[in-house]
Design a protein around this motif. Structure first.
Motif, PDB file in Angstrom:
ATOM      1  N   VAL A  46     112.937  48.501  31.374  1.00 30.99           N
ATOM      2  CA  VAL A  46     112.779  50.053  31.481  1.00 30.99           C
ATOM      3  C   VAL A  46     111.332  49.997  31.742  1.00 30.99           C
ATOM      4  CG1 VAL A  46     112.612  51.911  31.789  1.00 30.99           C
ATOM      5  CG2 VAL A  46     114.524  51.056  30.676  1.00 30.99           C
ATOM      6  N   SER A  47     110.856  50.332  33.176  1.00 34.83           N
ATOM      7  CA  SER A  47     109.869  50.210  33.771  1.00 34.83           C
ATOM      8  C   SER A  47     108.411  48.193  33.943  1.00 34.83           C
ATOM      9  CB  SER A  47     108.502  50.668  32.945  1.00 34.83           C
ATOM     10  OG  SER A  47     108.732  52.497  33.128  1.00 34.83           O
ATOM     11  N   ASP A 183     115.046  50.328  40.785  1.00 31.67           N
ATOM     12  CA  ASP A 183     115.069  50.469  41.892  1.00 31.67           C
ATOM     13  C   ASP A 183     114.316  49.791  43.031  1.00 31.67           C
ATOM     14  OD1 ASP A 183     111.856  50.527  42.083  1.00 31.67           O
ATOM     15  OD2 ASP A 183     111.673  52.208  40.250  1.00 31.67           O
ATOM     16  N   GLN A 189     115.372  50.673  35.545  1.00 33.59           N
ATOM     17  CA  GLN A 189     115.051  51.629  35.946  1.00 33.59           C
ATOM     18  C   GLN A 189     116.137  52.002  34.695  1.00 33.59           C
ATOM     19  OE1 GLN A 189     112.134  54.157  35.785  1.00 33.59           O
ATOM     20  NE2 GLN A 189     111.974  52.921  38.243  1.00 33.59           N
ATOM     21  N   LEU A 213     117.526  58.363  41.399  1.00 33.27           N
ATOM     22  CA  LEU A 213     116.905  57.972  42.331  1.00 33.27           C
ATOM     23  C   LEU A 213     117.289  57.498  43.532  1.00 33.27           C
ATOM     24  CD1 LEU A 213     116.951  54.850  39.889  1.00 33.27           C
ATOM     25  CD2 LEU A 213     115.596  56.246  39.795  1.00 33.27           C
TER      26      LEU A 213
END
Length: 214
Positions: A46-47, A183, A189, A213
Motif C-alpha cells: 500500500v502506497s 488509484d 491503496q 476513491l
C-alpha cells in the motif's frame, strides 16, 4: 446475501470430509511452505506504485495496465478455472457488481490461455473482463508467482490439471490469489495477498474502500 468467506468455508469443509488424507496433508504442507516464504511481502505494498505491464483480452488484444486507470481499478488475480475457490470468488464479485448503481472498474487476471479464459467468462456469466497474463510477467512483477513442487504437481495431475496445457509456461507455476485497489495515479491503496488459497478478499469490503476513491 451470504459472504464469500462463508461460501469458501462451507466448500472447504465439504471437500475435507471426503478427500483422501494424503491429499489434504499435501495441500496443507504446501500452504505452510508458501507462508514461510512470505510471498505476500514481495509485491507492491500500500502506497507504492503499481507495476507496469501488459495483459491480453480473449481476442488477443493487448491491454496496458496503466490504460485502465481512468478510474480507480480493482484487480483480482486467480489461479484458474480449475480452482473452485477462484470460481466462488468471481461469482461473488459478479453478484456484488450487479447490485451497484455504477459498474466498478474491475478486472480478473490469470495465466490461463484464451480457451480456458473464455470458458471461465462464459460458465460464470461474468460481466467484467477476465484478462490473460500469458507468461505470468505481470503476476511476477506483483510478486505472486511460485513454482509448484513435485508433491503438489502430483495432486494437480490426479485432478486432471496439467498447468503446462492450461498456461503458456513450460513448468508448473501458479500465482498466489490476490486482490488490489489501484488509484487513478497508479498507487496501490489496498492489497490482499494470502498464501492460503482458500482465503480471499471479501468483495463487499473491497468495494467499500473502492467507493471512497471514486
Amino acid at each position: 446475501m451470504a459472504s464469500l468467506a462463508q461460501a469458501l468455508r462451507e466448500f472447504k469443509q465439504t471437500y475435507e470430509q471426503s478427500a483422501p488424507a494424503e491429499i489434504l496433508e499435501t495441500l496443507s504442507r504446501n500452504v505452510s511452505l508458501l507462508q514461510q516464504q512470505q510471498i505476500h511481502a514481495k509485491g507492491p505494498q500500500v502506497s507504492e506504485p503499481m507495476p507496469i505491464g501488459t495483459l491480453f483480452d480473449n481476442k488477443g488484444n493487448a491491454v496496458e495496465l496503466h490504460a485502465l486507470l481512468q478510474r480507480p481499478l480493482i484487480i483480482t488475480f486467480f489461479r484458474g478455472g480449475w480452482c473452485p475457490y477462484c470460481m466462488l470468488e468471481l461469482q461473488a464479485w459478479e453478484r456484488l457488481i450487479n447490485e451497484q448503481p455504477l459498474m466498478p472498474n474491475l478486472i480478473a487476471v490469470s495465466g490461463e490461455t484464451q480457451s480456458f479464459t473464455e470458458q471461465v467468462q462464459q460458465d460464470n456469466a461474468l460481466s467484467f473482463p477476465v484478462l490473460i497474463d500469458p507468461n505470468f510477467s505481470v503476476m511476477e512483477q506483483f510478486g505472486l508467482v511460485y513454482e509448484v513442487n513435485d508433491a503438489l504437481k502430483e495432486v494437480l495431475l490426479k485432478w486432471g490439471v496439467d498447468l503446462t496445457e492450461r498456461t503458456a509456461r513450460k513448468e508448473f507455476a501458479l500465482p498466489i490469489p490476490a486482490t488490489y485497489i489501484i488509484d487513478s495515479n497508479g498507487i496501490v491503496q489496498y492489497a490482499f495477498i494470502e498464501e492460503d488459497y482458500t482465503s480471499r478478499a471479501e468483495p463487499s469490503e473491497v468495494m467499500a474502500i473502492y467507493q471512497q476513491l471514486i
